[in-house]
Design a protein around this motif. Sequence first.
Motif, short mmCIF file in Angstrom:
data_model
loop_
_atom_site.label_atom_id
_atom_site.label_comp_id
_atom_site.label_asym_id
_atom_site.label_seq_id
_atom_site.Cartn_x
_atom_site.Cartn_y
_atom_site.Cartn_z
N SER A 37 0.83 -1.21 0.00
CA SER A 37 0.00 0.00 0.00
C SER A 37 0.87 1.26 0.00
O SER A 37 0.50 2.26 -0.62
CB SER A 37 -0.95 0.00 1.20
OG SER A 37 -0.23 0.10 2.40
N TYR A 38 2.01 1.21 0.66
CA TYR A 38 2.91 2.37 0.66
C TYR A 38 3.40 2.68 -0.76
O TYR A 38 3.26 3.80 -1.24
CB TYR A 38 4.10 2.14 1.59
CG TYR A 38 5.13 3.23 1.51
CD1 TYR A 38 4.93 4.44 2.16
CD2 TYR A 38 6.30 3.08 0.78
CE1 TYR A 38 5.86 5.47 2.10
CE2 TYR A 38 7.23 4.08 0.70
CZ TYR A 38 7.01 5.28 1.35
OH TYR A 38 7.94 6.29 1.26
N SER A 41 0.46 3.60 -3.23
CA SER A 41 -0.07 4.94 -3.03
C SER A 41 0.97 6.02 -3.32
O SER A 41 0.63 7.10 -3.78
CB SER A 41 -0.61 5.10 -1.60
OG SER A 41 0.43 4.99 -0.66
N THR A 56 -0.96 5.97 4.72
CA THR A 56 -1.72 4.89 4.10
C THR A 56 -1.20 3.53 4.56
O THR A 56 -1.99 2.62 4.85
CB THR A 56 -1.63 4.99 2.57
OG1 THR A 56 -2.09 6.27 2.16
CG2 THR A 56 -2.45 3.92 1.89
#
Length: 92
Positions: A37-38, A41, A56
């Motif tokens: 997710s890092y 995003s 996030t």
Amino acid sequence: MSEQMAAGRMQAEAASKGILAKLIFFSASLGAVPLASYYASLKYVFEGNATFAAITAVVAANIVLVAYIITSVLEDRKDNATKSEAESKKTR
């Protein structure tokens, strides 16, 4: 009596393997989901803003932890229900 004990042991071993599999799955998820997710995003959503991408990742890690806690509580409730059902059958 020994047949009942053997069945109980087999059921306990199966439950232990299921619990271990869940622990391994959530441990791997706790490492992979925040990282994915890092970077996703960072590249696609926030276009280089590392602060929002880190937030996030933290939120994703907390979602994995909450999901693990919920599954543990639900499993504990199910175990308690089966134990109370078994005890009520004994008293008959």
